[in-house]
Motif scaffolding. Structure first.
Motif, mmCIF file in Angstrom:
data_model
loop_
_atom_site.group_PDB
_atom_site.id
_atom_site.type_symbol
_atom_site.label_atom_id
_atom_site.label_comp_id
_atom_site.label_asym_id
_atom_site.label_seq_id
_atom_site.Cartn_x
_atom_site.Cartn_y
_atom_site.Cartn_z
ATOM 1 N N LEU A 24 0.869 -1.261 -0.057
ATOM 2 C CA LEU A 24 0.019 -0.091 -0.021
ATOM 3 C C LEU A 24 0.828 1.204 -0.087
ATOM 4 C CD1 LEU A 24 -2.896 -0.991 2.244
ATOM 5 C CD2 LEU A 24 -3.097 -0.259 0.062
ATOM 6 N N ALA A 25 1.960 1.330 0.692
ATOM 7 C CA ALA A 25 2.678 2.379 0.901
ATOM 8 C C ALA A 25 3.342 2.802 -0.482
ATOM 9 C CB ALA A 25 3.669 2.200 2.079
ATOM 10 N N PHE A 26 3.826 1.637 -1.308
ATOM 11 C CA PHE A 26 4.400 1.829 -2.403
ATOM 12 C C PHE A 26 3.377 2.258 -3.567
ATOM 13 C CE2 PHE A 26 5.723 -0.295 -6.533
ATOM 14 C CZ PHE A 26 7.063 0.215 -6.742
ATOM 15 N N ALA A 27 2.307 1.392 -3.494
ATOM 16 C CA ALA A 27 1.232 2.007 -4.594
ATOM 17 C C ALA A 27 0.864 3.440 -3.897
ATOM 18 C CB ALA A 27 -0.074 1.229 -4.414
ATOM 19 N N GLY A 28 0.834 3.791 -2.924
ATOM 20 C CA GLY A 28 0.401 5.234 -2.729
ATOM 21 C C GLY A 28 1.317 6.253 -3.315
ATOM 22 N N VAL A 60 -2.068 9.518 -0.786
ATOM 23 C CA VAL A 60 -1.917 9.918 0.652
ATOM 24 C C VAL A 60 -2.545 8.926 1.537
ATOM 25 C CG1 VAL A 60 -2.309 11.658 2.260
ATOM 26 C CG2 VAL A 60 -1.542 12.685 0.037
ATOM 27 N N VAL A 61 -3.847 8.407 1.321
ATOM 28 C CA VAL A 61 -4.580 7.394 1.960
ATOM 29 C C VAL A 61 -3.888 6.101 2.008
ATOM 30 C CG1 VAL A 61 -6.581 6.322 2.425
ATOM 31 C CG2 VAL A 61 -6.687 8.665 2.225
ATOM 32 N N GLU A 62 -3.492 5.833 1.063
ATOM 33 C CA GLU A 62 -2.882 4.292 0.648
ATOM 34 C C GLU A 62 -1.431 4.430 1.572
ATOM 35 O OE1 GLU A 62 -2.441 2.242 -2.806
ATOM 36 O OE2 GLU A 62 -4.074 3.158 -3.632
ATOM 37 N N ILE A 63 -0.813 5.461 1.394
ATOM 38 C CA ILE A 63 0.579 5.694 2.221
ATOM 39 C C ILE A 63 0.165 5.376 3.545
ATOM 40 C CG2 ILE A 63 2.501 7.044 2.717
ATOM 41 C CD1 ILE A 63 2.392 8.010 -0.020
ATOM 42 N N GLY A 80 -7.337 -2.912 10.215
ATOM 43 C CA GLY A 80 -7.533 -4.100 9.418
ATOM 44 C C GLY A 80 -8.794 -3.816 8.717
ATOM 45 N N TRP A 81 -10.036 -3.279 9.734
ATOM 46 C CA TRP A 81 -11.260 -2.788 9.173
ATOM 47 C C TRP A 81 -10.989 -1.719 8.316
ATOM 48 C CZ3 TRP A 81 -15.128 -6.112 9.139
ATOM 49 C CH2 TRP A 81 -15.075 -7.233 10.175
ATOM 50 N N VAL A 82 -10.312 -0.370 8.617
ATOM 51 C CA VAL A 82 -10.357 0.663 7.749
ATOM 52 C C VAL A 82 -9.533 0.137 6.363
ATOM 53 C CG1 VAL A 82 -9.347 2.796 7.514
ATOM 54 C CG2 VAL A 82 -10.155 1.966 9.747
ATOM 55 N N VAL A 83 -8.587 -0.828 6.527
ATOM 56 C CA VAL A 83 -7.891 -0.845 4.856
ATOM 57 C C VAL A 83 -9.055 -1.778 4.419
ATOM 58 C CG1 VAL A 83 -6.116 -2.419 4.197
ATOM 59 C CG2 VAL A 83 -5.513 -0.976 5.922
ATOM 60 N N ALA A 84 -9.636 -2.451 5.005
ATOM 61 C CA ALA A 84 -10.670 -3.482 4.280
ATOM 62 C C ALA A 84 -11.893 -2.602 3.664
ATOM 63 C CB ALA A 84 -11.438 -4.414 5.006
ATOM 64 N N LEU A 85 -12.145 -1.597 4.383
ATOM 65 C CA LEU A 85 -13.256 -0.564 3.784
ATOM 66 C C LEU A 85 -12.490 0.316 2.571
ATOM 67 C CD1 LEU A 85 -15.980 1.026 4.049
ATOM 68 C CD2 LEU A 85 -14.685 2.345 5.893
ATOM 69 N N PHE A 86 -11.356 0.613 2.800
ATOM 70 C CA PHE A 86 -10.687 1.514 1.754
ATOM 71 C C PHE A 86 -10.985 0.437 0.501
ATOM 72 C CE2 PHE A 86 -6.718 2.186 -0.636
ATOM 73 C CZ PHE A 86 -6.849 3.263 -1.089
ATOM 74 N N PHE A 87 -10.470 -0.890 0.521
ATOM 75 C CA PHE A 87 -10.637 -1.732 -0.452
ATOM 76 C C PHE A 87 -11.853 -1.907 -1.138
ATOM 77 C CE2 PHE A 87 -6.596 -3.721 1.034
ATOM 78 C CZ PHE A 87 -5.656 -3.303 0.172
ATOM 79 N N VAL A 88 -12.824 -1.819 -0.346
ATOM 80 C CA VAL A 88 -14.188 -1.729 -0.882
ATOM 81 C C VAL A 88 -14.435 -0.491 -1.600
ATOM 82 C CG1 VAL A 88 -16.778 -1.896 -0.076
ATOM 83 C CG2 VAL A 88 -14.945 -3.479 0.784
ATOM 84 N N LEU A 89 -14.087 0.844 -1.003
ATOM 85 C CA LEU A 89 -14.495 1.926 -1.586
ATOM 86 C C LEU A 89 -13.779 2.343 -2.913
ATOM 87 C CD1 LEU A 89 -14.423 4.181 1.512
ATOM 88 C CD2 LEU A 89 -16.428 3.602 0.383
ATOM 89 N N ILE A 90 -12.658 1.395 -3.134
ATOM 90 C CA ILE A 90 -12.118 1.944 -4.442
ATOM 91 C C ILE A 90 -12.255 1.121 -5.619
ATOM 92 C CG2 ILE A 90 -9.913 2.990 -3.453
ATOM 93 C CD1 ILE A 90 -8.430 0.522 -3.862
#
Length: 143
Positions: A24-28, A60-63, A80-90
């Motif tokens: 995620l940090a690399f992708a961000g 910025v969010v991904e980093i 973990g829940w926030v990252v999972a939600l992020f993957f759903v939102l994108i």
């Protein structure tokens, strides 16, 4: 499992959590620099926000999420829940890329773009499992 107890997670979970964080940090970082144009291809055209701003903010969010996965050891269940939600939102961006036949990141066929859609749930599960979020939820629901 206690929310703050990381010792109950396996070494494999920890390694996968750190790997996901690094990814995620690399992708961000790519959002902000060398892959900016590629990420623009994933912003749905119906989104009423400037696409470049979406790419920058999501970078910025991904980093932030990546670093949180790596360093916020006492908050991993929540992260973990926030990252999972992020993957759903994108995910709508990935669907948009498929539906509009937009080539980016080497996904230059409908088949390749379709196959990619099946990896998003894997990322959601990866976040929940590697952070102990799902295990924590199940343990709380048994009580």
């Amino acid at each position: 499992m206690n929310q703050t107890n990381t010792s109950e997670r396996t070494i494999f979970q920890t390694v996968l959590r750190i790997l996901l964080g690094a990814f995620l940090a690399f992708a961000g970082t790519g959002h902000l620099t060398w892959h900016r144009t590629e990420f623009l291809a994933q912003v749905p055209t119906w989104l009423p926000i400037d696409a470049d701003l979406v790419v920058l903010l999501s970078g910025v969010v991904e980093i932030s999420l990546g670093l949180s996965l790596i360093f916020l050891r006492n908050k991993q269940v929540q992260v973990g829940w926030v990252v999972a939600l992020f993957f759903v939102l994108i995910f709508p961006g990935n669907i948009s890329q498929y539906m509009n036949g937009i080539s980016a990141f080497g996904l230059d066929t409908d088949r390749a773009r379709l196959i990619r859609l099946f990896f998003q749930p894997v990322l959601v599960l990866w976040a929940l499992w590697s952070c102990g979020s799902w295990q924590n939820f199940r343990a709380k629901s048994k009580n």
